[in-house]
Motif scaffolding. Structure first.
Motif, PDB file in Angstrom:
ATOM      1  N   GLU A 175     -15.014 -16.137 -16.154  1.00 20.74           N
ATOM      2  CA  GLU A 175     -14.914 -16.927 -17.389  1.00 20.74           C
ATOM      3  C   GLU A 175     -14.254 -16.159 -18.532  1.00 20.74           C
ATOM      4  N   ILE A 176     -13.912 -14.906 -18.326  1.00 22.04           N
ATOM      5  CA  ILE A 176     -13.374 -14.074 -19.403  1.00 22.04           C
ATOM      6  C   ILE A 176     -11.925 -13.694 -19.096  1.00 22.04           C
ATOM      7  N   ASN A 177     -11.038 -13.890 -20.085  1.00 21.93           N
ATOM      8  CA  ASN A 177      -9.665 -13.452 -19.939  1.00 21.93           C
ATOM      9  C   ASN A 177      -9.570 -11.965 -20.237  1.00 21.93           C
ATOM     10  N   LEU A 178      -8.658 -11.303 -19.549  1.00 21.67           N
ATOM     11  CA  LEU A 178      -8.547  -9.850 -19.652  1.00 21.67           C
ATOM     12  C   LEU A 178      -7.088  -9.433 -19.711  1.00 21.67           C
ATOM     13  N   GLU A 179      -6.743  -8.615 -20.703  1.00 28.93           N
ATOM     14  CA  GLU A 179      -5.428  -7.977 -20.763  1.00 28.93           C
ATOM     15  C   GLU A 179      -5.573  -6.573 -20.216  1.00 28.93           C
ATOM     16  N   ILE A 180      -4.850  -6.274 -19.156  1.00 30.15           N
ATOM     17  CA  ILE A 180      -5.007  -4.993 -18.476  1.00 30.15           C
ATOM     18  C   ILE A 180      -4.650  -3.814 -19.377  1.00 30.15           C
ATOM     19  N   GLY A 181      -3.537  -3.918 -20.086  1.00 26.48           N
ATOM     20  CA  GLY A 181      -3.177  -2.907 -21.068  1.00 26.48           C
ATOM     21  C   GLY A 181      -3.132  -1.493 -20.529  1.00 26.48           C
ATOM     22  N   ASP A 182      -3.964  -0.629 -21.135  1.00 24.87           N
ATOM     23  CA  ASP A 182      -3.907   0.800 -20.838  1.00 24.87           C
ATOM     24  C   ASP A 182      -4.323   1.141 -19.416  1.00 24.87           C
ATOM     25  N   ILE A 183      -5.030   0.243 -18.734  1.00 29.54           N
ATOM     26  CA  ILE A 183      -5.444   0.529 -17.356  1.00 29.54           C
ATOM     27  C   ILE A 183      -4.224   0.767 -16.471  1.00 29.54           C
ATOM     28  N   LEU A 184      -3.114   0.106 -16.812  1.00 26.23           N
ATOM     29  CA  LEU A 184      -1.890   0.265 -16.020  1.00 26.23           C
ATOM     30  C   LEU A 184      -1.459   1.728 -15.920  1.00 26.23           C
ATOM     31  N   GLN A 185      -1.700   2.468 -16.989  1.00 24.42           N
ATOM     32  CA  GLN A 185      -1.262   3.860 -17.026  1.00 24.42           C
ATOM     33  C   GLN A 185      -2.205   4.791 -16.277  1.00 24.42           C
ATOM     34  N   THR A 186      -3.391   4.291 -15.937  1.00 26.85           N
ATOM     35  CA  THR A 186      -4.395   5.166 -15.329  1.00 26.85           C
ATOM     36  C   THR A 186      -4.758   4.773 -13.898  1.00 26.85           C
ATOM     37  N   MET A 187      -4.151   3.706 -13.386  1.00 27.92           N
ATOM     38  CA  MET A 187      -4.462   3.263 -12.025  1.00 27.92           C
ATOM     39  C   MET A 187      -3.999   4.292 -10.998  1.00 27.92           C
ATOM     40  N   ASP A 188      -4.799   4.476  -9.956  1.00 26.87           N
ATOM     41  CA  ASP A 188      -4.390   5.305  -8.834  1.00 26.87           C
ATOM     42  C   ASP A 188      -3.694   4.486  -7.756  1.00 26.87           C
ATOM     43  N   ASP A 189      -4.057   3.205  -7.660  1.00 25.76           N
ATOM     44  CA  ASP A 189      -3.420   2.337  -6.669  1.00 25.76           C
ATOM     45  C   ASP A 189      -3.675   0.886  -7.041  1.00 25.76           C
ATOM     46  N   LEU A 190      -2.838   0.011  -6.500  1.00 27.91           N
ATOM     47  CA  LEU A 190      -2.935  -1.424  -6.783  1.00 27.91           C
ATOM     48  C   LEU A 190      -2.568  -2.202  -5.529  1.00 27.91           C
ATOM     49  N   TYR A 191      -3.370  -3.225  -5.235  1.00 24.74           N
ATOM     50  CA  TYR A 191      -3.145  -4.057  -4.057  1.00 24.74           C
ATOM     51  C   TYR A 191      -3.157  -5.527  -4.470  1.00 24.74           C
ATOM     52  N   VAL A 192      -2.361  -6.335  -3.772  1.00 26.52           N
ATOM     53  CA  VAL A 192      -2.426  -7.786  -3.954  1.00 26.52           C
ATOM     54  C   VAL A 192      -3.292  -8.369  -2.842  1.00 26.52           C
ATOM     55  N   ILE A 193      -4.004  -9.437  -3.171  1.00 28.15           N
ATOM     56  CA  ILE A 193      -4.760 -10.209  -2.174  1.00 28.15           C
ATOM     57  C   ILE A 193      -3.921 -11.439  -1.855  1.00 28.15           C
ATOM     58  N   ALA A 194      -3.682 -11.689  -0.576  1.00 26.12           N
ATOM     59  CA  ALA A 194      -2.726 -12.724  -0.192  1.00 26.12           C
ATOM     60  C   ALA A 194      -3.249 -13.603   0.934  1.00 26.12           C
ATOM     61  N   LEU A 195      -2.796 -14.830   0.917  1.00 29.61           N
ATOM     62  CA  LEU A 195      -2.986 -15.770   2.020  1.00 29.61           C
ATOM     63  C   LEU A 195      -1.617 -16.245   2.490  1.00 29.61           C
ATOM     64  N   HIS A 196      -1.494 -16.472   3.787  1.00 33.15           N
ATOM     65  CA  HIS A 196      -0.248 -17.026   4.311  1.00 33.15           C
ATOM     66  C   HIS A 196      -0.553 -17.822   5.569  1.00 33.15           C
ATOM     67  N   GLY A 197       0.426 -18.578   6.024  1.00 27.48           N
ATOM     68  CA  GLY A 197       0.200 -19.555   7.084  1.00 27.48           C
ATOM     69  C   GLY A 197      -0.002 -18.997   8.471  1.00 27.48           C
ATOM     70  N   LYS A 198       0.126 -17.684   8.648  1.00 33.43           N
ATOM     71  CA  LYS A 198      -0.023 -17.094   9.970  1.00 33.43           C
ATOM     72  C   LYS A 198      -1.346 -16.364  10.156  1.00 33.43           C
ATOM     73  N   SER A 199      -2.269 -16.515   9.216  1.00 32.27           N
ATOM     74  CA  SER A 199      -3.568 -15.845   9.333  1.00 32.27           C
ATOM     75  C   SER A 199      -4.642 -16.680   8.662  1.00 32.27           C
ATOM     76  N   LYS A 200      -5.858 -16.597   9.198  1.00 34.44           N
ATOM     77  CA  LYS A 200      -7.000 -17.293   8.622  1.00 34.44           C
ATOM     78  C   LYS A 200      -7.722 -16.430   7.589  1.00 34.44           C
ATOM     79  N   ASN A 201      -7.301 -15.192   7.439  1.00 33.73           N
ATOM     80  CA  ASN A 201      -8.003 -14.254   6.577  1.00 33.73           C
ATOM     81  C   ASN A 201      -7.140 -13.820   5.399  1.00 33.73           C
ATOM     82  N   ASN A 202      -7.815 -13.416   4.331  1.00 37.69           N
ATOM     83  CA  ASN A 202      -7.105 -12.805   3.212  1.00 37.69           C
ATOM     84  C   ASN A 202      -6.543 -11.462   3.647  1.00 37.69           C
ATOM     85  N   ALA A 203      -5.340 -11.185   3.220  1.00 36.35           N
ATOM     86  CA  ALA A 203      -4.725  -9.881   3.470  1.00 36.35           C
ATOM     87  C   ALA A 203      -4.773  -9.064   2.188  1.00 36.35           C
ATOM     88  N   ILE A 204      -4.766  -7.744   2.339  1.00 33.79           N
ATOM     89  CA  ILE A 204      -4.651  -6.839   1.205  1.00 33.79           C
ATOM     90  C   ILE A 204      -3.444  -5.947   1.443  1.00 33.79           C
TER      91      ILE A 204
END
Length: 250
Positions: A175-204
């Motif tokens: 329920e809360i909006n968030l601006e990432i801001g400074d976290i971008l400069q301190t992240m060690d890694d970033l992953y997307v969560i994805a769905l596609h038509g060839k799998s029944k599961n979320n991919a990372i």
């Protein structure tokens, strides 16, 4: 889902935090080369009951956007989406795959969806095949990895809820909006969560790998091109119709 991450991040004594935001969506399998249409179907579920795959396929043929379900243009996908969705549909450019895109990350952290093409490897992970394995994915979330010392505890408690089993995993409050801001400069890694038509599961998938895969889309596989017998050069030039682009739904 998060078990796909490095085991180092998941250890109870890990010095890293895992911050997650995900929209839960029912996966839909594709039939034939309908991955773009299926990605659209899955997105429509968030707003209303989706049409059937056959209805979307017939609409695509009627509008001359597709022959057999394949979509090799993000502009065609946006046109098709506009018949079913009243939300904002924006075609955006990806940034350099070596850096993080502030706008891309903020949209996903604030419960918006992204449909994005990439090259699909044998295990469906992003790869670099010059567009010969082009595929569509619906991006429905993000996983941010950062060191515990790089985030303010008050910020963490304001915007995230701790997982009841994994003490270093936190889920964003929806329920809360968030601006990432400074976290971008301190992240060690970033992953997307994805769905596609060839799998029944979320991919990372690793964010940078995914963006690089999108940016390497150059041409349709020559055998597939001959089989489809397209008439327009624009559809054949993936650099113009798919590469460096994604469709934002908000």
């Amino acid at each position: 889902m998060i078990l796909n991450l490095s085991s180092e991040y998941l250890k109870p004594n890990s010095n890293h935090l895992i911050l997650i935001n995900q929209i839960l969506i029912q996966p839909i399998p594709q039939i034939g080369p309908t991955c773009g249409m299926v990605a659209l179907m899955m997105a429509i579920q968030i707003y209303k009951a989706p049409p059937t795959l056959n209805q979307i396929l017939e609409k695509g043929k009627e509008l001359q956007l597709s022959k057999n379900g394949e979509i090799f243009s993000i502009y065609n996908l946006k046109t098709l989406a506009s018949f079913y969705l009243d939300c904002s549909l924006e075609i955006k450019d990806t940034q350099d795959g070596q850096s993080y895109d502030n706008n891309f990350i903020n949209e996903l952290m604030n419960n918006n969806l992204i449909i994005m093409p990439y090259d699909n490897d044998k295990d469906h992970r992003p790869c670099l095949k010059n567009g010969h394995k082009s595929h569509w994915a619906l991006i429905n979330g993000l996983v941010i990895i950062l060191h515990k010392d790089k985030i303010n505890n008050d910020f963490l408690l304001e915007y995230f809820i701790q997982d009841i089993q994994l003490c270093n995993v936190y889920f964003k409050k929806s329920e809360i909006n968030l601006e990432i801001g400074d976290i971008l400069q301190t992240m060690d890694d970033l992953y997307v969560i994805a769905l596609h038509g060839k799998s029944k599961n979320n991919a990372i998938w690793n964010y940078k790998d995914f963006v690089k895969s999108n940016q390497n889309l150059i041409e349709i596989d020559h055998n597939q091109r001959a089989k489809l017998n397209f008439e327009t050069d624009l559809i054949l030039d993936l650099k113009q119709s798919l590469a460096n682009k994604y469709l934002l739904l908000k």
